[in-house]
Scaffold this motif. Sequence first.
Motif, mmCIF file in Angstrom:
data_model
loop_
_atom_site.group_PDB
_atom_site.id
_atom_site.type_symbol
_atom_site.label_atom_id
_atom_site.label_comp_id
_atom_site.label_asym_id
_atom_site.label_seq_id
_atom_site.Cartn_x
_atom_site.Cartn_y
_atom_site.Cartn_z
ATOM 1 N N ARG A 96 0.838 -1.208 0.000
ATOM 2 C CA ARG A 96 0.000 0.000 0.000
ATOM 3 C C ARG A 96 0.868 1.252 0.000
ATOM 4 N N ALA A 97 1.868 1.271 0.875
ATOM 5 C CA ALA A 97 2.750 2.444 0.906
ATOM 6 C C ALA A 97 3.507 2.553 -0.415
ATOM 7 N N MET A 98 3.885 1.412 -0.972
ATOM 8 C CA MET A 98 4.621 1.435 -2.227
ATOM 9 C C MET A 98 3.802 2.123 -3.313
ATOM 10 N N VAL A 99 2.528 1.771 -3.438
ATOM 11 C CA VAL A 99 1.739 2.367 -4.516
ATOM 12 C C VAL A 99 1.283 3.784 -4.162
ATOM 13 N N GLU A 100 1.007 4.021 -2.884
ATOM 14 C CA GLU A 100 0.550 5.364 -2.519
ATOM 15 C C GLU A 100 1.689 6.376 -2.653
ATOM 16 N N LYS A 101 2.855 6.014 -2.151
ATOM 17 C CA LYS A 101 3.988 6.943 -2.199
ATOM 18 C C LYS A 101 4.620 6.993 -3.590
ATOM 19 N N GLY A 102 4.570 5.868 -4.295
ATOM 20 C CA GLY A 102 5.262 5.795 -5.579
ATOM 21 C C GLY A 102 4.425 6.283 -6.750
ATOM 22 N N TYR A 103 3.089 6.111 -6.663
ATOM 23 C CA TYR A 103 2.250 6.387 -7.834
ATOM 24 C C TYR A 103 1.170 7.444 -7.574
ATOM 25 N N GLU A 104 1.042 7.873 -6.308
ATOM 26 C CA GLU A 104 -0.010 8.856 -6.006
ATOM 27 C C GLU A 104 0.596 10.178 -5.532
ATOM 28 N N THR A 105 1.340 10.133 -4.442
ATOM 29 C CA THR A 105 1.897 11.378 -3.912
ATOM 30 C C THR A 105 3.277 11.671 -4.500
ATOM 31 N N GLY A 106 3.937 10.652 -5.015
ATOM 32 C CA GLY A 106 5.272 10.855 -5.579
ATOM 33 C C GLY A 106 6.357 11.035 -4.541
ATOM 34 N N HIS A 107 6.057 10.711 -3.269
ATOM 35 C CA HIS A 107 7.071 10.880 -2.224
ATOM 36 C C HIS A 107 8.151 9.808 -2.244
ATOM 37 N N HIS A 108 7.858 8.711 -2.917
ATOM 38 C CA HIS A 108 8.831 7.624 -3.005
ATOM 39 C C HIS A 108 9.138 7.340 -4.467
ATOM 40 N N ALA A 109 10.244 6.615 -4.685
ATOM 41 C CA ALA A 109 10.514 6.117 -6.021
ATOM 42 C C ALA A 109 9.325 5.253 -6.456
ATOM 43 N N PRO A 110 8.888 5.321 -7.700
ATOM 44 C CA PRO A 110 9.417 6.104 -8.829
ATOM 45 C C PRO A 110 8.937 7.553 -8.877
ATOM 46 N N GLY A 111 8.229 8.015 -7.869
ATOM 47 C CA GLY A 111 7.902 9.438 -7.789
ATOM 48 C C GLY A 111 6.811 9.927 -8.727
ATOM 49 N N LEU A 112 5.886 9.040 -9.090
ATOM 50 C CA LEU A 112 4.809 9.447 -10.000
ATOM 51 C C LEU A 112 3.652 10.062 -9.220
#
Length: 572
Positions: free
Chosen positions: A208-224
Motif C-alpha cells: 500500500r505504501a509502495m503504490v501510494e507513495k510511488g504512484y499517487e503522492t510521488g514521495h517515493h521512487a518512482p515518484g509518480l
Amino acid sequence: MKPLPVVTLWWVLLLVPRLGATRKGSPEEASFYYGTFPPGMSSLCWSVHLSIFQKLTKSYIDTQGTSDQMWLHWGQGSEWGLEGGGARIPCPAPHHLLQEDIALLRELHVSHYQLSLSWPRLLPTGVRGDQVNAKGVKFYNDIIDALLKSNITPMVTLHYWDLPQLLQVKYGGWQNMSLINYFNDYANLCFEAFGDRVKHWITFSDPRAMVEKGYETGHHAPGLKLHGTGLYKAAHHIIKAHARAWHSYNTTWRRRQQGLVGISLNCDWGEPLDIRNPEDIEAAERYLQFCLGWFANPIYAGDYPQVMKDRIGRKSTEQGLEMSRLPVFSVQEKSYIKGTSDFLGLGHFTTRYITERNYSSRQGPSYQNDRDIMELVDPNWPDLGSKWLYSVPWGFRRLLNFAQTQYVNPPMYVTENGASQKSDCTQLCDPWRIQYLKGYINEMLKAIKDGANIKGYTSWSLLDKFEWENGYSERYGFYYVDFKSRHKPRYPKASGQYYKRIIIANGFPNPREVASWHLEALETCSINNHMLATEPLLNHMQMVTEAVVPTVCALCILIAAVLLMLLLRRQS
Ligand SMILES: *[C@@H]1O[C@H](CO)[C@@H](O)[C@H](O)[C@H]1NC(C)=O
Ligand SMILES: *[C@@H]1O[C@H](CO)[C@@H](O)[C@H](O)[C@H]1NC(C)=O
Ligand SMILES: *[C@@H]1O[C@H](CO)[C@@H](O)[C@H](O)[C@H]1NC(C)=O
C-alpha cells in the motif's frame, strides 16, 4: 521500515486537545497482562527485520554485476532532506559484516530473521530470461546458510519496494500488467534457488505504501503523481502478481518444499473519534478498508471491499468518467485470487482517531478524496522519533482482532512493529522504546488470549538503517550503528536487552521479573554509553596510529638504507 507519514502532514495530524478531557485513553491501557505465550506457542517465532536493500550501493553494484534499482535514482536532491543523498551512502557490503550481524542475532536470542531479497541483485534487468546474476544468488545463499547454521530461520520477502530500474523505465513499473509475469518468473527463481531452505515467503511487504507513495503522492521512487488512478492500477497488478506467485508455489514447489507463502500488509489502527457517532464509526471502518482491506479482501474474500467499490465508483461518475478508477476483477480472477495466502503478515506501528472529513478539498480524483476522512492524534500519546509515530499499544490489539474477524482467523505473523529515534540522539538508553515494546507485545499477548491465531512477531529492526525518504536520520535499531565511523561499529541499546528478556521468558512471567529486566537493561546501556562516548577518541587514536606507524616505518627504512650506504662507501 518502514514508512512514512500516512499523508501530507498539513492536514493529517490535527491534534485533538479536547480528547484528553473526553477520552482518557482506553480502559485496557491501564491493565498490564502478566503471563507467557501459550506453551503450544513454541511455534511463535521471535524475529527482527533488516532489509538488505539499504546496503546496495552504487560502488557495490559495480562489483557485483547487479543492476540498478530504482531507489538509487531517488532522493539525490536535498529537497528530500536525505542525509548524504538517498541510498548512495557507501556502506561495507553486507558479507563483510555477515558473521558479526549473525552474532548479534544470536545475542538477541531470536529464532527467526526477516530479510528481503533484491530483485535487481538477482536479475539485473528484472527479466529472468535475460540473465541471472550468479553472484547475487551466492550472496543470498551465504546469508541463508549462515543463518541456518546458527539455528535462525530465515523469513524472506521477495519484493520490498525496490524494483529493477529497467522495468520502471521500460514498462512504467507496476502500472503495467506485464510485471505480473516478470514477478512470477523472479519468484520462481527464488523458490528454485532458496526454497530448499527457506520455508516462509512474503511476496510483497507493505504494497500500500509502495503504490501510494510511488504512484499517487510521488514521495517515493518512482515518484509518480497519478492522482487517484496510478495507485489503484499498480495495486491491482500487485494483487494479481501475488496470487500468481502463490499458485506457482502451490502447484510447482509446495509438495517438495513444504513452505508457506503469504503477503505482508501494513496498517495503523483507526479508532472512531466519537464512539457514539455512527458517522465516525463508518469513517473508521472506511479507513481500515482502504488501508488493509484493499489488499486483504481480494485475497481472503475474492474482491475489493464494498465500500471502496461504492465510493470510488460514485466519485468516478461524478468526475465524468465512464469507468471506475478502481479496476475490476473478472469472475475468474476473483476465484483465482481468493485464498492465496497461507498466512497474513501484518505490519503495525501506530494509531489514529478517525472522523468524517468536515471540509472540502482540492477537486479532482485522489486517494484522499476517495476516503474522505480526517486522521487525528491525541496530544497525550507519547510521540517518538518519526513525526507520524505515536505509541498507542491498545490499537495493536484492536487491529489484530479486526484482522482475525474480517479474514476468518487466518494464521498471522506480525512482520513489522517498532519505534524510531532521531539520529542526533546517540542515546543507547532508550526507555521509551522499552515502553513501546513492552506495551505492544503485551497487547499482542492479549490478542492471543482473545483468540487471534498469531504465529510470530518481528520487531523493526535489528540495526539502524536506511529509512526510505528519511534516509539515515531515523533510527529503529536494537543496535546503534555509528555510520560515520569507517568500520560501522554497532552498540547494543537497552531496548535490545529488554527484547531478549521477553524472548527468553516467552512473555511477561511476573511483575518482579519484568521490573528487573528494565533495571538490568538500563544499567548495561549506561556502561555502553560511556564506551560510545569514547569512540571518537578511539577513532582518533586509530587514525593517529594509522598515519604515524607507516611514517615511522618508512623513516626507519630510509635511515637504515642511508646508514648501509655510508657503511658500504666507507668499506670500499
Ligand atoms: C506495457 O508495456 C508495453 C511494453 O513497453 C507497452 O507496449 C504497453 O503500452 C504498456 N501498457 C501500459 C498499460 O502501460
Ligand atoms: C494447491 O495444490 C494442491 C495440491 O496440488 C491442490 O490440491 C489445490 O487445489 C491447490 N490449491 C489451489 C487453490 O489451487
Ligand atoms: C473540523 O474538525 C476539526 C477536528 O474536530 C476541528 O478542529 C475543525 O474546527 C473542524 N473544521 C470545520 C470547518 O468544522
